[in-house]
Design a protein around this motif. Sequence first.
Motif, PDB file in Angstrom:
ATOM      1  N   ALA A 221       1.313 -10.145  -6.094  1.00 56.22           N
ATOM      2  CA  ALA A 221       1.285  -9.417  -7.360  1.00 56.22           C
ATOM      3  C   ALA A 221       0.907 -10.372  -8.488  1.00 56.22           C
ATOM      4  CB  ALA A 221       2.654  -8.779  -7.627  1.00 56.22           C
ATOM      5  N   ASP A 267       4.772  -2.071  -5.944  1.00 57.62           N
ATOM      6  CA  ASP A 267       3.929  -0.988  -6.446  1.00 57.62           C
ATOM      7  C   ASP A 267       3.331  -1.343  -7.802  1.00 57.62           C
ATOM      8  OD1 ASP A 267       5.847  -0.499  -8.426  1.00 57.62           O
ATOM      9  OD2 ASP A 267       6.697   1.249  -7.421  1.00 57.62           O
ATOM     10  N   GLY A 268       2.587  -0.431  -8.383  1.00 51.35           N
ATOM     11  CA  GLY A 268       1.885  -0.697  -9.629  1.00 51.35           C
ATOM     12  C   GLY A 268       2.785  -0.925 -10.815  1.00 51.35           C
ATOM     13  N   ARG A 269       4.042  -0.522 -10.734  1.00 52.45           N
ATOM     14  CA  ARG A 269       4.994  -0.724 -11.815  1.00 52.45           C
ATOM     15  C   ARG A 269       5.868  -1.942 -11.591  1.00 52.45           C
ATOM     16  NH1 ARG A 269       7.142   5.351 -13.469  1.00 52.45           N
ATOM     17  NH2 ARG A 269       5.071   6.211 -13.970  1.00 52.45           N
ATOM     18  N   ALA A 313       1.358   2.158  -2.694  1.00 52.82           N
ATOM     19  CA  ALA A 313       0.119   2.492  -3.392  1.00 52.82           C
ATOM     20  C   ALA A 313       0.211   3.903  -3.941  1.00 52.82           C
ATOM     21  CB  ALA A 313      -1.085   2.391  -2.444  1.00 52.82           C
ATOM     22  N   ASP A 314      -0.276   4.108  -5.169  1.00 53.44           N
ATOM     23  CA  ASP A 314      -0.405   5.440  -5.777  1.00 53.44           C
ATOM     24  C   ASP A 314       0.909   6.221  -5.765  1.00 53.44           C
ATOM     25  OD1 ASP A 314      -3.136   5.027  -6.265  1.00 53.44           O
ATOM     26  OD2 ASP A 314      -3.668   5.744  -4.265  1.00 53.44           O
TER      27      ASP A 314
END
Length: 630
Positions: A221, A267-269, A313-314
Motif C-alpha cells: 500500500a 482496501d482502498g480506504r 478490491a472495489d
Amino acid sequence: MIPPERTAAAILAAVALVLAGCGGAPGGASRPYGGAAAGCLGGAGCPFSEIRLIGQRGEGILRGPEAVAVAPSGETYVGDQYSYVVQVFSPTGQFEREWGSFGDGPGQFGAIGGLGLDVRGNVYLVDATHDRVEKFSPSGRFERAWGSPGSGRGQFDFGGGGRSDQPPGGGIAVRGSFVYVADSANDRIERFTPEGTHPVVWGGPGRGRGRFANPRGLAAAREGIYVADDANRRIQLLSPRGRFVRQAGRFGRGPGQFADPLGVAVDGRGAVYVADDNNNRIVKLTPGLRYVRAWNRFGSAHTLSYVRALAAADGQVVVADTGNDRIEVFHTNGSPVREWGTSPDTPGQFLAPLDVTANRSGAIFVVVPNASRSHIDRFSSSLAFQSRTRGGHVKIGTHFFVPTAAAAAPDGSLWVTDPLNDRLRHLTPDGAFAGAIGGGGHRANPRARFSHPAGVAVDGAGDVLVADTGHNRVEKLNARGQFESAWGSHGSGHLQFNGPLALAGGPAGAIYVADTGNNRIEKLDPAGRFLTAWGSPGTGLGQFDRPAGVVVASSGEVFVSDSNNDRVQKFTSDGRFLTAWGVPGSAPGQFNHPGGLSIDCRGDLLVADTRNNRVQVFGRAAPATGCAGG
C-alpha cells in the motif's frame, strides 16, 4: 502408490507429493489418437485407438486454493496447492481460462504460494515447490523466472507445500516499480525489480520489530508493506524502505489475536484484512491495525475452513476458503456476496488418484487417498460416475484411511490396501466392509502381518497378491484371504526387493512385481521362484525412474507406469522392450507422475494420472477378454 518409508508422517507426505488446460468431462470425452500428444517411442505405433479421460485438472475445480489476486478489471486469479494451474474467473465467478502444469520448466510450477498483479495485469507467481518466482503476461504467456533454493540474496526457501497440513510458503505483492516476496523459511522479505533483479533483503529470524518467523502473505500500500508474520502471530507494517512502523496481534482466538495469520490485504480506504487460518476466520483491522470485527461464516450457508489467502478490491474481500475448496466474496462488513468453485470431492473429479482397477463386467474403480476424505469411486464402462465408498477417521476400525491400491476379485468384491493401518481390507461389490487382514505393524511375521502394504492384485485363480512394501516382500493369500506363502527380502539380488509398490498376475500364474526402489520389474513363477528381471535406473527406453504400476494383458504383454519419467512402457512377457508413450504434460496422452494401471474386459488400458488429477483410458491397448454379462 506409496514409497517404503516407515512412519505415518512420511507415508502421508509421500502420498501428498504423489499428488497433481486439458481434462475430459466427467463422462469421459473421447478423443481419437493423433500422435502429437502421446508420441510413441521406439517399436511399432502406439497400441491404442483413442484416449478418454475421467476427471478434469482445472476448469473451475479447486483443489486447496492457496493464492488469490484480483485485477483492476475484476477478474480473479486463483492458484491451488494440488492442481498446478492458475485459473482466471470473471467478476461473477465464471471460469474463463487457465494455464500451467506441474514441473520446473518455463511456465510450469508446483504448489502456488502466492499471486500478485502489477498495474499492467502481469501475473507474478510464487512457485513454492521449486523456490522461485515466475512472471506471466495477463493471458498466461511465460515471461521470466528468477530465484533458486538457498539463503543467499535472490534465493528462496518457501517450504514446498507437499501436505494438506503444510500449505505452501511464500507470499508476493507488487506496487510501483517493485516486487516484494515473503521468503518464508528464511524468515525475511526480499524486494526486486519487475525483472527479478537488484534484490534487497529486509528482516531475518526473530521476534523483535522488523524480524520475522515464517512470513507469509504480503500486501503493498501507499504507507508500506503489510506482512502476515505467521509464527509470531502478528501483522507488521514496514515502510516502503523496509523500516518497522507498527504491529498488531498475538496468539489466541479473541479480538486482535491470531492463530496462523497466512494472508493480508488492504482496501482502498486503508482497512486491513487478515486470513486467520487456524481460527477459520477473516479479521478486519483499521489502518492503524486496531481490531474492528471478525467473521467465520458465509452467511447461513457454511463456516469457513482454513482461510489462507485473500484480496480486497472495489469494496469487497475475495477469500480463498481452502478447506471448502471455494472462493468466497464478502462485503467489507462481512456480509456474503457470492461464492464459486467445484470441489474435487464432486462425483467424477479427483484429488491425486493413485490407483485404478476394473472388474469382469467393465466397471472401473478409482482410488483416492485424500486422508479423512479418502474414497473409492465406481464408474460404469461408459465412464459415468455410479457410487462412492468413503474412508476416513470416522470408520477407521472398519474402513481405510489412506488407501493406495485396489484389486477386483472374480466375485466383484474389492481388496484394498490400507498402509497406514498395516492392513488389507475387503469390500463387498457394493462397497460395504467385509473384513480386514493384518494390522501387525512391523513384526516380521510371515502369516499376513503387513508393514505398509502398498499394492494388491488378484490373479486368474482368484488368489490375492500383496506388495508388503515395508517388509520388502510379496505375500499370497487365497480367495478367502487366508495366508498361503510369502517371498522376498530386502536387497537387489534375485527375489529381493526395495520398496515394491505394485504387482500383477499374468498368464500361467506368473507374478510381476514393480520393484520400485531398484527401478526394475521382477518376474516370479506361481510358487514364488525367480524367473527374470529387467530394467535399471535411467531415462532410456527400457529403463525406469520409480515404476509405480504394472499390469499384464491376457496375451502376456506387460505395461509399466514409469512414474518419474512421465510415461508408460510396454514389454513382452520376458521383458523385451516393445514401445512407450507419454511425456510430461497435461494434454491427453501426456502424464504427470502416473501411478496404478489396469486393463478392463474391453482391452482398454486405465492409467491413474496422479498429479493431473485424472484417469486416462487408452482404448483397445490390449486384447479384449470379454465382459461378463455383455
